[in-house]
Design a protein around this motif. Structure first.
Motif, mmCIF file in Angstrom:
data_model
loop_
_atom_site.group_PDB
_atom_site.id
_atom_site.type_symbol
_atom_site.label_atom_id
_atom_site.label_comp_id
_atom_site.label_asym_id
_atom_site.label_seq_id
_atom_site.Cartn_x
_atom_site.Cartn_y
_atom_site.Cartn_z
ATOM 1 N N ASP A 1 0.825 -1.214 0.000
ATOM 2 C CA ASP A 1 0.000 0.000 0.000
ATOM 3 C C ASP A 1 0.861 1.267 0.000
ATOM 4 O OD1 ASP A 1 -2.251 -1.535 -0.008
ATOM 5 O OD2 ASP A 1 -2.778 -1.194 2.091
ATOM 6 N N LEU A 2 1.977 1.208 0.692
ATOM 7 C CA LEU A 2 2.875 2.362 0.767
ATOM 8 C C LEU A 2 3.884 2.409 -0.382
ATOM 9 C CD1 LEU A 2 3.588 2.358 4.620
ATOM 10 C CD2 LEU A 2 2.039 3.868 3.358
ATOM 11 N N GLN A 3 3.863 1.368 -1.230
ATOM 12 C CA GLN A 3 4.746 1.280 -2.403
ATOM 13 C C GLN A 3 6.224 1.417 -2.019
ATOM 14 O OE1 GLN A 3 3.009 4.359 -4.966
ATOM 15 N NE2 GLN A 3 1.738 2.814 -5.954
ATOM 16 N N LEU A 4 6.588 0.764 -0.917
ATOM 17 C CA LEU A 4 7.955 0.877 -0.414
ATOM 18 C C LEU A 4 8.982 0.277 -1.363
ATOM 19 C CD1 LEU A 4 7.416 0.011 3.368
ATOM 20 C CD2 LEU A 4 7.415 2.257 2.258
ATOM 21 N N ILE A 5 8.578 -0.707 -2.122
ATOM 22 C CA ILE A 5 9.536 -1.390 -3.002
ATOM 23 C C ILE A 5 10.110 -0.448 -4.052
ATOM 24 C CG2 ILE A 5 7.904 -2.197 -4.766
ATOM 25 C CD1 ILE A 5 9.431 -4.919 -4.629
ATOM 26 N N ASN A 6 9.401 0.634 -4.335
ATOM 27 C CA ASN A 6 9.886 1.610 -5.320
ATOM 28 C C ASN A 6 11.156 2.311 -4.862
ATOM 29 O OD1 ASN A 6 7.693 1.032 -6.956
ATOM 30 N ND2 ASN A 6 6.464 2.741 -6.185
ATOM 31 N N HIS A 7 11.445 2.243 -3.570
ATOM 32 C CA HIS A 7 12.621 2.933 -3.024
ATOM 33 C C HIS A 7 13.760 1.974 -2.679
ATOM 34 C CE1 HIS A 7 10.026 6.406 -2.790
ATOM 35 N NE2 HIS A 7 9.189 5.761 -1.995
ATOM 36 N N VAL A 8 13.576 0.684 -2.945
ATOM 37 C CA VAL A 8 14.588 -0.305 -2.575
ATOM 38 C C VAL A 8 15.784 -0.249 -3.521
ATOM 39 C CG1 VAL A 8 15.093 -2.775 -2.365
ATOM 40 C CG2 VAL A 8 12.944 -1.867 -1.483
ATOM 41 N N LYS A 9 16.971 -0.213 -2.933
ATOM 42 C CA LYS A 9 18.216 -0.240 -3.697
ATOM 43 C C LYS A 9 18.654 -1.693 -3.822
ATOM 44 C CE LYS A 9 22.920 1.698 -3.703
ATOM 45 N NZ LYS A 9 23.888 2.510 -2.925
ATOM 46 N N THR A 10 18.750 -2.185 -5.035
ATOM 47 C CA THR A 10 19.034 -3.599 -5.246
ATOM 48 C C THR A 10 19.717 -3.815 -6.589
ATOM 49 O OG1 THR A 10 18.011 -5.789 -5.539
ATOM 50 C CG2 THR A 10 16.701 -3.878 -6.195
ATOM 51 N N THR A 11 20.426 -4.922 -6.724
ATOM 52 C CA THR A 11 21.017 -5.294 -8.012
ATOM 53 C C THR A 11 20.178 -6.367 -8.691
ATOM 54 O OG1 THR A 11 22.433 -6.983 -6.981
ATOM 55 C CG2 THR A 11 23.340 -4.748 -7.179
ATOM 56 N N ILE A 12 19.106 -6.774 -8.034
ATOM 57 C CA ILE A 12 18.207 -7.792 -8.570
ATOM 58 C C ILE A 12 16.944 -7.112 -9.105
ATOM 59 C CG2 ILE A 12 16.795 -9.824 -7.987
ATOM 60 C CD1 ILE A 12 18.766 -10.407 -5.747
ATOM 61 N N PRO A 13 16.455 -7.513 -10.279
ATOM 62 C CA PRO A 13 15.212 -6.929 -10.794
ATOM 63 C C PRO A 13 14.072 -7.110 -9.796
ATOM 64 C CG PRO A 13 16.297 -8.203 -12.506
ATOM 65 C CD PRO A 13 17.043 -8.484 -11.223
ATOM 66 N N ILE A 14 13.321 -6.062 -9.568
ATOM 67 C CA ILE A 14 12.226 -6.106 -8.594
ATOM 68 C C ILE A 14 11.233 -7.215 -8.914
ATOM 69 C CG2 ILE A 14 10.210 -4.802 -7.779
ATOM 70 C CD1 ILE A 14 11.900 -2.293 -7.855
ATOM 71 N N SER A 15 11.069 -7.502 -10.192
ATOM 72 C CA SER A 15 10.112 -8.538 -10.604
ATOM 73 C C SER A 15 10.477 -9.920 -10.073
ATOM 74 C CB SER A 15 10.023 -8.592 -12.132
ATOM 75 O OG SER A 15 11.300 -8.879 -12.705
ATOM 76 N N GLN A 16 11.733 -10.103 -9.669
ATOM 77 C CA GLN A 16 12.191 -11.409 -9.186
ATOM 78 C C GLN A 16 12.013 -11.589 -7.677
ATOM 79 O OE1 GLN A 16 16.114 -12.479 -10.555
ATOM 80 N NE2 GLN A 16 15.705 -11.871 -12.670
ATOM 81 N N PHE A 17 11.590 -10.537 -6.981
ATOM 82 C CA PHE A 17 11.399 -10.639 -5.541
ATOM 83 C C PHE A 17 10.095 -11.361 -5.219
ATOM 84 C CE2 PHE A 17 14.267 -6.850 -5.241
ATOM 85 C CZ PHE A 17 15.209 -7.434 -4.405
ATOM 86 N N GLY A 18 10.083 -12.083 -4.107
ATOM 87 C CA GLY A 18 8.858 -12.691 -3.614
ATOM 88 C C GLY A 18 8.009 -11.645 -2.906
ATOM 89 N N GLY A 19 6.813 -12.030 -2.533
ATOM 90 C CA GLY A 19 5.885 -11.100 -1.902
ATOM 91 C C GLY A 19 6.319 -10.580 -0.557
ATOM 92 N N ASN A 20 7.196 -11.309 0.140
ATOM 93 C CA ASN A 20 7.592 -10.901 1.492
ATOM 94 C C ASN A 20 8.492 -9.676 1.528
ATOM 95 O OD1 ASN A 20 6.107 -12.927 2.652
ATOM 96 N ND2 ASN A 20 7.835 -14.319 2.946
ATOM 97 N N ILE A 21 9.031 -9.271 0.390
ATOM 98 C CA ILE A 21 9.892 -8.088 0.354
ATOM 99 C C ILE A 21 9.145 -6.862 0.871
ATOM 100 C CG2 ILE A 21 9.254 -7.625 -2.053
ATOM 101 C CD1 ILE A 21 12.682 -6.845 -0.512
ATOM 102 N N HIS A 22 7.842 -6.791 0.618
ATOM 103 C CA HIS A 22 7.052 -5.629 1.030
ATOM 104 C C HIS A 22 6.988 -5.507 2.558
ATOM 105 C CE1 HIS A 22 5.708 -5.260 -3.132
ATOM 106 N NE2 HIS A 22 5.453 -6.554 -3.119
ATOM 107 N N GLY A 23 6.703 -6.623 3.216
ATOM 108 C CA GLY A 23 6.638 -6.618 4.674
ATOM 109 C C GLY A 23 8.000 -6.460 5.316
ATOM 110 N N ASN A 24 9.013 -7.046 4.700
ATOM 111 C CA ASN A 24 10.371 -6.938 5.242
ATOM 112 C C ASN A 24 10.840 -5.485 5.282
ATOM 113 O OD1 ASN A 24 10.348 -9.716 5.346
ATOM 114 N ND2 ASN A 24 11.628 -9.997 3.524
#
Length: 246
Positions: free
Chosen positions: A107-130
């Protein structure tokens, strides 16, 4: 202490965007932006401190989990004076369940601010809660308990914590189904088998047997998810009978 203008002007354009987005998200100005940058850094970046310690959101996730539990526990303790320990524990578990935290993060769209070398599309659903938990941990480190409590109250308690709705919320259909079967001494079995099909990712298929009947089926990328979905479908199929006991 540096002024807001100096902090703003000292950062690169991308960091300026992060600071402004963070300020809007929190509802107050962060003091130490570096803490929040770490809270949004994935381990894939392999970033380290001068001392050689890993710098990513995992440690803050641990801290945020504890802070969430503390604030939610205090809220429930005050709101439900007649609730015993078991009741309060169960209610808190519903608020801080992985499913709910993932919902908050999305809901807060936190994943948009994550710094990563992995494509966001490859993350599981738990990344949002983490990341949501890491953000809570960062707030505690930056501004202390009061600001942490204020944020949780605004983003979690007010919009999501409804005591009556929580009482009827099911955290795990699998646990509920097993408890119901054990109560009535019925035999059940989750028959799991690998089912790759035409999917790129490996899938697992589940058939949930109750005595000699199949009461639920599901496919998912993990056994745990497939079993949970099969149990959920079995629950709705047998809802009238199950709800007599709960």
């Amino acid at each position: 202490m540096a002024s807001f203008k100096n902090i703003f002007n000292s950062r690169a354009p991308k960091d300026e965007d992060f600071f402004l987005a963070l300020n809007k998200l929190l509802g107050f100005k962060p003091k130490n932006i570096a803490i929040y940058e770490e809270a949004f850094t994935h381990r894939s970046t392999n970033e380290k401190s001068a001392e050689g310690h890993a710098q990513n959101y995992e440690r803050m996730e641990f801290l945020g989990d504890a802070m969430l539990s503390s604030v939610i526990a205090a809220h429930l303790f005050n709101e439900v004076p007649g609730g015993n320990e078991g009741y309060l524990t169960k209610m808190r578990s519903k608020v801080v369940s992985r499913e709910h935290l993932n919902e908050l993060g999305r809901d807060l769209q936190l994943i948009n601010h994550v710094k990563t070398t992995i494509p966001i599309s490859q993350f599981g659903g738990n990344i949002h809660g983490n990341v949501f938990e890491a953000l809570v941990g960062a707030i505690f480190l930056d501004r202390g308990y009061k600001y942490c409590e204020k944020f949780i109250n605004k983003r979690v308690i007010k919009p999501y914590v409804d005591i009556e709705k929580l009482e009827g919320k099911i955290i795990s259909y699998k646990s509920l189904f097993i408890e119901w079967c054990q109560k009535h001494k019925m035999q059940f079995k989750f028959a799991v088998y690998e089912d790759t099909g035409n999917d790129t990712l490996k899938h697992f298929a589940v058939k949930l047997h109750l005595d000699d009947k199949i009461v639920g089926k599901a496919r998912a990328t993990s056994k745990k998810k497939a079993e949970e979905t099969a149990a959920k479908r079995a629950y709705y199929k047998l809802q009238t009978e199950i709800e007599k006991d709960f």
